[in-house]
Design an enzyme around this catalytic site. Structure first.
Site: not given
Ligand SMILES: *Cc1c(COP(=O)(O)O)cnc(C)c1O
Length: 374
Positions: A39, A136, A266, A314
């Protein structure tokens, strides 16, 4: 001294061999099927190359958050099963079903939408997500019975194949994660009572996959570990047998000799203590170099370690290199594989009061990724 190729101002070098090696290592360590999580553009490493490198290393499945990420991988030729688990309200899933994307299902509405998008000719594979404490998404305990019954009904109709049950852990403590695992196991029993016996059960991400063998269940979702970054505050990637895949570096863009008392960047939050040389590094917060690491982030130039001088802007920041000879074009490494002597992403995380996930994932689209096989 290593230099960047001519005309290259900044780059993130991505060692896809490291990703494959990390998967091989974690597969042996966990003795589990690996769902490689790519992801957020492969945590900044490039989703497509990360997916192929992980599959090369023996991962059998790919995981992403959004269906759009899954579709992009399919279009790029990833043939392995791809699971997507985070969906907007009202998602139709038609494209996902057409592309044979597996869906993480967290509610009855999502299950019904998945079933409606599928047909007996084109069933949809789903993984039912059980809420076990993270607060979640995931099916709440009081909704399990209804969702499992409907999943079993859709499975009998041939529209849905339930291939997995899963959840996600908080990594709060061993006790908290084992409590979440117990809730999960109750869900597995409830699923069986509803007639669901999916082949896959998965709850562990990198942290638990490494540190809590009870959670492996023969299938683990590995994200950060793929990229050779440690999810533990007190254990480095090398401690875990992992190799960082990303090196962030730039070519020094300007060098100037200045007197004592010269203000830098800055707000002049840094002033030179003596006659010195200032080197300009063309990476800034637009590139994901955290501004919070101003006057703190480490940089290696010419084999020596320096610290950012003053504010990170930046597009650029300044390093006070003293009387060390540094020239325009010299390589400045922000982070990479610390066993090679360069700073670790975790040092930037500490400097910015965040985690290294945030550092590698945050490297922006203006930084070209150069793929290598180390
Ligand atoms: C991002 C995510 C993972 C991977 O987690 P890591 O700590 O990067 O190994 C696994 N499962 C879900 C549901 C996630 O959102």
């Amino acid at each position: 001294m290593s230099r960047l190729p001519d005309g290259v101002m900044r780059e993130a070098r991505i060692d896809v061999g490291a990703i494959s090696d990390n998967v091989r290592h974690l597969r042996r360590l966990t003795d589990s099927e690996i769902i490689a999580v790519v992801k957020a553009d492969g945590y900044g490493h490039g989703a497509v190359r990360s997916a192929f490198a992980a599959l090369q290393g023996g991962a059998t499945r790919i995981g992403v958050a959004d269906v759009a990420e899954a579709l992009a991988l399919r279009r790029a030729g990833v043939l392995a099963p791809i699971l997507a688990w985070l969906h907007p309200p009202g998602a139709s899933f038609a494209e996902a079903v057409a592309a044979e994307i597996e869906l993480g299902i967290s509610s009855i509405d999502q299950l019904l939408a998945a079933g409606a998008a599928a047909s007996a000719d084109r069933p949809v594979a789903v993984h039912l997500k059980i809420e076990t404490g993270l607060s979640r998404n995931g099916i709440a305990p009081q909704e399990l019975r209804v969702v499992f019954a409907e999943a079993a009904r859709l499975e009998r109709l041939g529209r849905v194949r339930v291939v997995g049950l899963f959840s996600h852990l908080s990594n709060t403590s061993r006790e908290d994660d084992l409590a979440a695992l117990a809730v999960f196991q109750e869900g597995v029993i409830a699923a069986a009572a509803a007639g669901l016996n999916p082949p896959l059960r998965h709850i562990a991400a990198t942290h638990a996959a490494i540190s809590l063998p009870e959670t492996r269940m023969g299938c683990v979702r590995i994200g950060i570990g793929l990229y050779g970054v440690s999810p533990f505050a007190d254990r480095s990637a090398a401690d875990l047998g992992l190799r960082p895949a990303m090196t962030l570096r730039a070519a020094v863009a300007a060098v100037r000799r200045v007197p004592a008392g010269t203000g830098v960047s800055y707000g002049y939050t840094y002033r030179t203590a003596a006659d010195t040389t200032l080197a300009l590094v063309p990476l800034g917060y637009a590139d994901g170099v955290p501004r919070q690491a101003s006057s703190r982030g480490p940089v290696q130039i010419g084999g020596r370690r320096f610290t950012v001088a003053g504010r990170i802007a930046m597009d650029q920041f300044v390093v006070d290199v003293g009387d060390i000879p540094v020239a325009v074009g010299d390589e400045a490494v922000l982070f990479g594989d610390p066993t090679l002597g360069v700073p670790a992403a975790s040092e930037w995380a500490d400097a910015a009061d965040t985690i290294d996930y945030d550092i590698v994932t945050g490297i922006g689209p203006r930084v070209p990724r150069r793929q290598v096989t180390g």
